[in-house]
Scaffold this active site. Sequence first.
Site, PDB file in Angstrom:
ATOM      1  N   ASN A  11       8.712 -11.487 -25.103  1.00 38.72           N
ATOM      2  CA  ASN A  11       7.883 -11.619 -26.276  1.00 38.72           C
ATOM      3  C   ASN A  11       7.948 -13.100 -27.032  1.00 38.72           C
ATOM      4  OD1 ASN A  11       6.322 -11.203 -28.632  1.00 38.72           O
ATOM      5  ND2 ASN A  11       8.054 -10.046 -29.476  1.00 38.72           N
ATOM      6  N   LYS A  13       6.069 -14.130 -29.228  1.00 37.79           N
ATOM      7  CA  LYS A  13       5.456 -14.257 -30.528  1.00 37.79           C
ATOM      8  C   LYS A  13       4.390 -15.325 -30.701  1.00 37.79           C
ATOM      9  CE  LYS A  13       9.979 -12.575 -31.632  1.00 37.79           C
ATOM     10  NZ  LYS A  13      11.033 -12.060 -32.537  1.00 37.79           N
ATOM     11  N   HIS A  90       6.016  -3.658 -33.583  1.00 30.62           N
ATOM     12  CA  HIS A  90       7.101  -4.655 -33.563  1.00 30.62           C
ATOM     13  C   HIS A  90       7.441  -4.942 -35.109  1.00 30.62           C
ATOM     14  CE1 HIS A  90       9.422  -8.324 -33.620  1.00 30.62           C
ATOM     15  NE2 HIS A  90       9.374  -8.180 -32.433  1.00 30.62           N
ATOM     16  N   GLU A  92       8.119  -7.134 -36.889  1.00 31.00           N
ATOM     17  CA  GLU A  92       7.504  -8.485 -37.689  1.00 31.00           C
ATOM     18  C   GLU A  92       6.044  -7.811 -38.176  1.00 31.00           C
ATOM     19  OE1 GLU A  92       7.875 -11.449 -34.705  1.00 31.00           O
ATOM     20  OE2 GLU A  92      10.298 -11.342 -35.252  1.00 31.00           O
ATOM     21  N   GLU A 154      14.982  -2.270 -31.384  1.00 34.50           N
ATOM     22  CA  GLU A 154      15.179  -3.321 -31.988  1.00 34.50           C
ATOM     23  C   GLU A 154      15.967  -3.319 -33.175  1.00 34.50           C
ATOM     24  OE1 GLU A 154      13.018  -6.772 -29.752  1.00 34.50           O
ATOM     25  OE2 GLU A 154      11.625  -5.887 -31.308  1.00 34.50           O
ATOM     26  N   GLY A 160      16.393 -12.401 -33.794  1.00 33.22           N
ATOM     27  CA  GLY A 160      16.316 -13.781 -34.006  1.00 33.22           C
ATOM     28  C   GLY A 160      17.512 -14.151 -34.855  1.00 33.22           C
ATOM     29  N   SER A 192      17.980 -10.631 -29.999  1.00 33.70           N
ATOM     30  CA  SER A 192      19.238 -11.656 -29.730  1.00 33.70           C
ATOM     31  C   SER A 192      19.818 -11.487 -28.428  1.00 33.70           C
ATOM     32  CB  SER A 192      20.216 -11.551 -30.640  1.00 33.70           C
ATOM     33  OG  SER A 192      19.646 -12.029 -32.106  1.00 33.70           O
TER      34      SER A 192
END
Length: 237
Positions: A11, A13, A90, A92, A154, A160, A192
């Site tokens: 991914n 991003k 996701h 985000e 996740e 991150g 991560s």
Amino acid sequence: MGKHGIWLIANWKMNGTKDLVREFCTALADTPSSVNIVLCPPFPLLGSAPKGRVALGAQNCHHKSEGAFTGEVSAKALKEIGCTHVIVGHSERREQAGETDALVLEKAQVAIAAGLTPIICVGEKEGQDVAKVLTSQLAGLKKLKAGSYLIAYEPVWAIGSGKTPGTAEISAAHRLIKTALGSGTPVLYGGSVKSNNLREILRISEVAGALIGGASLDSSGMREMVKIAEQGVKEFA
Ligand code: PGA
């Protein structure tokens, strides 16, 4: 249960370039096909990937199949340009674009109808009750046909951050997901993941693969991770 074909989903991003897409695909071209690799770059870079070893996925799609939605991208168009997968829900997007569980379900349904496999992301924020959050995020997903999607667990706080849950926590979350959605549902871990922790994560029997963000931008690190996953396929088969 043996691991038949571990999934490694990259991914990117809002990162990467046309050159990096080509470099990534070239670096992985001769890796063993028993590891399923899916590259999810930003939309405009999807067309730069050479057809072959690496499958293509998008990072999002609209929840309607077509229509007057300026600036949006349909699952049908993604399928047409060669995508096989699409990430939906996701954290985000849940956070930054206000995506709800209901919207994520619609996106997964429209993706499946277009012939794509959605990679549906779930996970708790720091301090939240994992079982409670997962139970509510998964409730609507029971409507989806088994085998038509992948789940990525996740934990939001692990994305991150360089922090990962312990193996017992990952295993427990994955078991909860499989209990809710069926034992055959492939569940990936994300947050991560790097070449130095992938082996330990893939050793967890419920983990079918990894969704990799930052570390997937490094082609040689990714090659290393495919090698680790390939060893995992043999070890757990
Ligand atoms: P990370 O991101 O590997 O950089 O933590 C994972 C993700 O957001 O899918």
